[in-house]
Design a protein around this motif. Structure first.
Motif, PDB file in Angstrom:
ATOM      1  N   UNK A  22      33.886  49.418  28.870  1.00 22.44           N
ATOM      2  CA  UNK A  22      33.124  49.285  27.627  1.00 22.44           C
ATOM      3  C   UNK A  22      33.410  47.941  26.965  1.00 22.44           C
ATOM      4  N   UNK A  23      34.701  47.556  26.950  1.00 17.36           N
ATOM      5  CA  UNK A  23      35.103  46.270  26.369  1.00 17.36           C
ATOM      6  C   UNK A  23      34.400  45.120  27.079  1.00 17.36           C
ATOM      7  N   UNK A  24      34.362  45.167  28.413  1.00 17.71           N
ATOM      8  CA  UNK A  24      33.737  44.084  29.181  1.00 17.71           C
ATOM      9  C   UNK A  24      32.232  44.004  28.931  1.00 17.71           C
ATOM     10  N   UNK A  32      37.556  38.805  29.298  1.00 17.85           N
ATOM     11  CA  UNK A  32      38.074  37.899  30.324  1.00 17.85           C
ATOM     12  C   UNK A  32      39.249  37.093  29.789  1.00 17.85           C
ATOM     13  N   UNK A  33      39.136  36.656  28.526  1.00 14.51           N
ATOM     14  CA  UNK A  33      40.203  35.859  27.915  1.00 14.51           C
ATOM     15  C   UNK A  33      41.502  36.658  27.796  1.00 14.51           C
ATOM     16  N   UNK A  34      41.394  37.904  27.327  1.00 17.47           N
ATOM     17  CA  UNK A  34      42.587  38.735  27.151  1.00 17.47           C
ATOM     18  C   UNK A  34      43.244  39.110  28.480  1.00 17.47           C
ATOM     19  N   UNK A  39      47.529  38.512  32.347  1.00 24.54           N
ATOM     20  CA  UNK A  39      47.863  38.252  33.744  1.00 24.54           C
ATOM     21  C   UNK A  39      48.806  37.059  33.869  1.00 24.54           C
ATOM     22  N   UNK A  40      48.504  35.986  33.135  1.00 19.37           N
ATOM     23  CA  UNK A  40      49.358  34.797  33.179  1.00 19.37           C
ATOM     24  C   UNK A  40      50.752  35.097  32.637  1.00 19.37           C
ATOM     25  N   UNK A  41      50.826  35.963  31.624  1.00 22.24           N
ATOM     26  CA  UNK A  41      52.127  36.340  31.060  1.00 22.24           C
ATOM     27  C   UNK A  41      52.977  37.050  32.104  1.00 22.24           C
ATOM     28  N   UNK A 467      33.254  39.281  37.965  1.00 25.20           N
ATOM     29  CA  UNK A 467      33.570  38.846  39.324  1.00 25.20           C
ATOM     30  C   UNK A 467      34.897  39.395  39.802  1.00 25.20           C
ATOM     31  N   UNK A 468      35.231  39.101  41.048  1.00 21.91           N
ATOM     32  CA  UNK A 468      36.449  39.627  41.657  1.00 21.91           C
ATOM     33  C   UNK A 468      37.693  39.085  40.957  1.00 21.91           C
ATOM     34  N   UNK A 469      37.640  37.845  40.468  1.00 19.53           N
ATOM     35  CA  UNK A 469      38.808  37.252  39.813  1.00 19.53           C
ATOM     36  C   UNK A 469      39.222  38.066  38.590  1.00 19.53           C
ATOM     37  N   UNK A 470      38.234  38.540  37.820  1.00 17.82           N
ATOM     38  CA  UNK A 470      38.535  39.320  36.625  1.00 17.82           C
ATOM     39  C   UNK A 470      39.181  40.643  36.951  1.00 17.82           C
TER      40      UNK A 470
END
Length: 505
Positions: A22-24, A32-34, A39-41, A467-470
């Motif tokens: 739902x968020x997406x 995507x930003x969150x 993920x980076x964290x 996309x797959x990256x997300x």
């Protein structure tokens, strides 16, 4: 269905996935930003844990093989296997390989060849870069990931079959943590593992759909959009749910046998018609480079030189392997009854590792030689067309290209289905109360159908939007709790190594 449901296992993951979808749909950019920030964290703060944890599990499984614990029979001294060792090996191999081994064993070495870690001082596209590519491939696909699966699988097999504890991941923690991991806390642990696997399966399914679309596109002109992706995802989901619904012997074992022999046929074909002498020579030399670089590469976090390579590759792989491992381990442990611990390690670590080392020698060796012979032409195709186009191009350079391309499409399909049906089987068993291994055929069937549908919907919406990256970012977030669960489970194995008699009831 709901009478037998474990609500604290089922609903948290269900709510998180629906909320994420739902968020997406409401605000894709913010979603995507969150997910990227989270993920980076995880990757930046816990790279050391993923690297050290994976290395530790490999050392632990080696110690277990040579210990007195290796003589213990899973299920007790009088337990008999439900299947032959050859069929068991086929199921284990196909459950853990999935579709990635087909495409990444040709694509990944090209990335390492042209972009080795800067801090190692290796010149791109040089002989040293070739050997580094093989070192990285053997590390990412060889004994280490199989150890990540094998340690929790072995522990679960022994607590479930020998100690007769419930069909739950938390059961693997009980010998050490006792009452602290029972009841609701046990449900929470299972829910975390369920989330990790479901999102990982959705990520893999999205990649699998793109791969099949690229393969079929070799024969029929197809546009990549939500409709075509939805069609391929639906076909895959229906197939693996039906296979899981058939049970272990009728569905999963037969599908694994078909998958195994198709992989062998592809391997033999490439070995014969590909650059055979180069494959043999570079495979041996690459194995030597792997042994030489093993300790440094296994524990490489990039911290000293601020090198991002480990986070892009090794740490990312460990996060994904860990995310899949807890529930996959339940399936692998369930089917191991009747064999000794030492036989378990052979079938779950040694034999698959030998298979993948040969596989990498053939397919990575062929890709590297073709790339160097074409002055980086293969690498250009990889960057322009993606990993799915690369493999079809490689086989286009070999004899019988039309036939092998068609076979590749089918193998890619059957490979994902084989891995997914075993995971769906474990998910269905985990979400129901009082699972009994002796009546496992058809257990949790409505749950398996429901989760298969949910996984398909998540994969379809995500791959059509972010996309797959997300979706892989979500999968990586599941890697951290799964890693903590597995490392805590490993204390149980350490306890048994000190006193194997604890397993004799």
């Amino acid at each position: 269905m709901f009478k037998s449901l474990r609500p604290l296992v089922f609903f948290p993951t269900f709510i998180i996935l629906v909320g994420a979808l739902i968020f997406s749909l409401v605000n894709l950019d913010l979603f995507t930003q969150y997910t990227k920030l989270a993920n980076n964290f995880v990757l930046s703060h816990f790279s050391w844990l993923f690297s050290l944890g994976s290395f530790y599990l490999l050392v632990l499984i080696v110690i277990t093989y040579f210990s007195k614990l290796g003589d213990i029979r899973i299920g007790g001294e009088n337990a008999t296997p439900k299947m032959s060792k050859s069929r068991w090996f086929m199921i284990v191999l196909c459950t853990t390989l999935a579709v990635g081994v087909l495409f990444w064993t040709t694509a990944e070495p090209l990335y390492h060849l042209h972009s080795p870690p800067e801090s190692w001082g290796i010149e791109a596209n040089s002989p040293n870069a070739v050997l580094f590519a093989f070192s990285a491939m053997f590390l990412h696909w060889g004994p280490t990931p199989y150890a990540i699966y094998a340690v929790p699988a072995l522990i679960f097999a022994l607590v479930f079959h020998n100690l007769k504890l419930p069909y739950s991941i938390s059961s693997s923690l009980r010998p050490v943590f006792g009452k602290y991991v029972t009841g609701r806390m046990g449900d929470v642990i299972d829910a975390l593992a369920l989330y990790s696997l479901v999102v990982g399966m959705a990520s893999s399914l999205g990649t699998g759909a793109l791969t099949l679309l690229g393969g079929v596109g070799q024969f029929v002109e197809l546009e990549k959009n939500a409709v075509t992706l939805g069609f391929f995802i639906a076909v895959i989901v229906i197939t693996f749910v039906l296979s899981a619904a058939q049970g272990l012997i009728k569905g999963i074992a037969r599908l694994s046998m078909v998958n195994f022999w198709l992989l062998i046929a592809l391997f033999v074909f490439t070995m014969i018609f590909g650059p055979t002498l180069y494959i043999l020579g570079i495979g041996v030399e690459g194995l030597g480079a792997f042994f030489q670089n093993f300790f440094r590469l296994s524990l490489f976090t990039g911290q000293a030189a601020n090198d991002p390579w480990p986070q892009y590759w090794s740490v990312f792989y460990w996060a994904v392997w860990f995310a899949w491992a807890p529930i996959t381990a339940m399936f692998l442990g369930k089917i191991a009854r009747g064999y000794t611990v030492r036989e378990f390690i052979k079938v779950n670590v040694l034999f698959p590792s030998l298979f993948i080392l040969l596989w990498i020698s053939v397919f990575s060796g062929s890709a590297i030689l073709m790339d160097q012979s074409s002055n980086g032409g293969l690498y250009a195709i990889l960057n322009d067309g993606g990993i799915e186009q690369l493999l079809y191009h490689i086989f286009g350079e070999l004899p019988l290209s039309a036939l092998t391309s068609l076979l590749l499409v089918f193998i890619a399909f059957i490979s994902y289905v084989t891995a997914a049906d075993s995971s769906t089987d474990a998910i269905g068993d985990l979400c129901v109360k009082d699972f009994n291994v002796d009546s496992q055929e058809g257990t949790g069937l409505p749950i398996k159908v429901l989760w298969g549908t949910i996984i398909g919907l998540v994969a379809w919406i995500m791959v059509s939007t972010v996309g797959v990256a997300g979706i892989k970012s979500l999968s990586n977030l599941g890697g951290l709790p799964a890693t903590l669960i597995i490392l805590c489970c490993s204390f149980t194995l350490v306890k048994w190594l000190k006193n194997p008699s604890l397993l004799i009831k």
